[in-house]
Design an enzyme around this catalytic site. Structure first.
Site, PDB file in Angstrom:
ATOM      1  N   GLU A   1       0.839  -1.209   0.000  1.00 24.24           N
ATOM      2  CA  GLU A   1       0.000   0.000   0.000  1.00 24.24           C
ATOM      3  C   GLU A   1       0.872   1.257   0.000  1.00 24.24           C
ATOM      4  O   GLU A   1       2.093   1.204   0.123  1.00 24.24           O
ATOM      5  CB  GLU A   1      -0.889   0.026   1.257  1.00 24.24           C
ATOM      6  CG  GLU A   1      -2.079  -0.925   1.227  1.00 24.24           C
ATOM      7  CD  GLU A   1      -3.267  -0.349   0.482  1.00 24.24           C
ATOM      8  OE1 GLU A   1      -3.115   0.707  -0.179  1.00 24.24           O
ATOM      9  OE2 GLU A   1      -4.350  -0.940   0.562  1.00 24.24           O
TER      10      GLU A   1
ATOM     11  N   ASN B   1      -5.514   3.901   7.828  1.00 22.55           N
ATOM     12  CA  ASN B   1      -5.432   3.261   6.519  1.00 22.55           C
ATOM     13  C   ASN B   1      -4.727   4.200   5.547  1.00 22.55           C
ATOM     14  O   ASN B   1      -3.597   4.587   5.805  1.00 22.55           O
ATOM     15  CB  ASN B   1      -6.820   2.840   6.043  1.00 22.55           C
ATOM     16  CG  ASN B   1      -6.764   1.719   5.023  1.00 22.55           C
ATOM     17  OD1 ASN B   1      -5.889   0.864   5.092  1.00 22.55           O
ATOM     18  ND2 ASN B   1      -7.675   1.717   4.072  1.00 22.55           N
TER      19      ASN B   1
ATOM     20  N   ARG C   1      -8.032   1.187  13.054  1.00 22.37           N
ATOM     21  CA  ARG C   1      -6.652   1.537  12.709  1.00 22.37           C
ATOM     22  C   ARG C   1      -6.648   2.539  11.562  1.00 22.37           C
ATOM     23  O   ARG C   1      -7.634   2.713  10.851  1.00 22.37           O
ATOM     24  CB  ARG C   1      -5.851   0.304  12.315  1.00 22.37           C
ATOM     25  CG  ARG C   1      -6.310  -0.359  11.017  1.00 22.37           C
ATOM     26  CD  ARG C   1      -5.222  -1.273  10.468  1.00 22.37           C
ATOM     27  NE  ARG C   1      -5.627  -2.074   9.325  1.00 22.37           N
ATOM     28  CZ  ARG C   1      -5.631  -1.643   8.069  1.00 22.37           C
ATOM     29  NH1 ARG C   1      -5.303  -0.388   7.782  1.00 22.37           N
ATOM     30  NH2 ARG C   1      -5.988  -2.460   7.078  1.00 22.37           N
TER      31      ARG C   1
ATOM     32  N   ASP D   1      -9.753   1.096  -4.363  1.00 19.22           N
ATOM     33  CA  ASP D   1      -8.766   1.139  -3.281  1.00 19.22           C
ATOM     34  C   ASP D   1      -7.934   2.409  -3.454  1.00 19.22           C
ATOM     35  O   ASP D   1      -8.481   3.489  -3.596  1.00 19.22           O
ATOM     36  CB  ASP D   1      -7.934  -0.143  -3.290  1.00 19.22           C
ATOM     37  CG  ASP D   1      -7.262  -0.436  -1.957  1.00 19.22           C
ATOM     38  OD1 ASP D   1      -6.939   0.516  -1.222  1.00 19.22           O
ATOM     39  OD2 ASP D   1      -7.028  -1.616  -1.644  1.00 19.22           O
TER      40      ASP D   1
ATOM     41  N   ASN E   1     -10.436   4.756   1.954  1.00 24.43           N
ATOM     42  CA  ASN E   1      -9.341   4.440   1.053  1.00 24.43           C
ATOM     43  C   ASN E   1      -9.098   5.564   0.060  1.00 24.43           C
ATOM     44  O   ASN E   1     -10.025   6.274  -0.345  1.00 24.43           O
ATOM     45  CB  ASN E   1      -9.640   3.154   0.263  1.00 24.43           C
ATOM     46  CG  ASN E   1      -8.892   1.957   0.795  1.00 24.43           C
ATOM     47  OD1 ASN E   1      -7.758   2.068   1.234  1.00 24.43           O
ATOM     48  ND2 ASN E   1      -9.525   0.790   0.764  1.00 24.43           N
TER      49      ASN E   1
END
Length: 296
Positions: free
Chosen positions: A20, A106, A104, A202, A153
């Site tokens: 990522e 991202n 959490r 994403d 995202n």
């Protein structure tokens, strides 16, 4: 309209569980990206050499600082300052999710005004609308920009800085928001819906023409769309889970693509031996230099 189809090349088969957060840093001619879950920061240089740093916990992204003094980074439990030289150092700045079970950080990016936008999700139950988008201003003040997301995202910004694109991957949608001068957002506009064979949106990036490249998780493709959402080009991936993308290289005409094997069965991984690799494809329209957090 005719669309263009690209075939990517493999740069590094590192087998990332969840690749990522790609960032091209022009002054270093280096691509940074993360393997999120095991907490490893990777770098791929223009000459093909590679580097890796182990973080104390999961690392989700890094963003360059305008003053050039290290990076901002997202760890699992907070926003930090990160230095890689002369040795790895981490200093927490904000921990907005430390008291929220399972939540959490991202994806994140900076905008042209030096603000940092960072999303969250509930890693234990991604169907819960626990995700938020935070805005960290250059003066260090942290604000909640958006609530009630499931999987935040790919924040990305139009070249004029007036539009924020943001995904809720759980519901397969990209929204667009007007950005006011003070950093607050206008009403959500549904920009695009995916799903089925097209996967989920994403990570994404915007090129110099204002078109949006979207990595489509589960869809085996990375697609370029016009600002109006019309499909213009497709990168046909040899893996099912492209996770994010960024334009870089000396002329910003290389699209770097990170991928993942997270969630694949043993049988699926056997069919996708390149899952988790870093890929690239040469494109016609360049990207733009990365925005940086803070004031120089």
């Amino acid at each position: 309209m005719m669309t263009t189809t690209y075939t990517p090349r493999l740069l590094w088969q590192l087998g990332a569980e969840l690749g990522e957060g790609p960032l091209w840093l022009p002054e270093q001619q280096r691509l940074y990206f993360v393997n999120l879950i095991p907490g490893v920061l990777h770098a791929y240089d223009a000459d093909g050499s590679t580097h890796s740093w182990q973080l104390p916990t999961s690392i989700c992204w890094i963003v360059p600082r305008a003053d050039g003094d290290g990076f901002m980074a997202g760890l699992k439990d907070g926003i930090v300052r990160l230095w890689l030289e002369p040795e790895l150092r981490v200093q927490y700045v904000h921990q907005p999710v430390q008291d929220r079970h399972g939540v959490r950080l991202n994806d994140a990016k900076a905008d042209a005004q030096g603000r940092l936008w960072a999303g969250t999700l509930n890693g234990n139950d991604k169907s819960r609308p626990d995700g938020q988008l935070f805005r960290l201003d250059p003066d260090g003040a942290l604000h909640v920009a958006l609530d009630d997301y499931r999987i935040c995202n790919g924040p990305a910004f139009s070249p004029d800085g007036k539009t924020l694109y943001h995904n809720d991957s759980f519901i397969d949608r990209t929204f667009a928001y007007d950005i006011r001068g003070d950093g607050t957002l206008g009403e959500a506009r549904l920009w695009k819906t995916y799903g089925g064979e097209y996967g989920s949106p994403d990570g994404m990036t915007v090129d110099s023409e204002g078109c949006v490249w979207v990595a489509q998780w589960g869809g085996s493709r990375v697609c370029r769309y016009s600002p109006e959402g019309e499909l213009l080009a497709t990168v046909a991936m040899p893996v099912s889970q492209p996770a994010s993308c960024v334009l870089g290289g000396p002329d910003y005409k290389t699209l770097f693509i990170t991928t993942a094997w997270e969630g694949l069965s043993d049988e699926q991984r056997a069919r996708e031996p390149l899952a988790g690799g870093l890929f690239a494809v040469d494109v016609d329209v360049p990207g733009v230099p990365p925005a940086r957090y803070g004031r120089p």
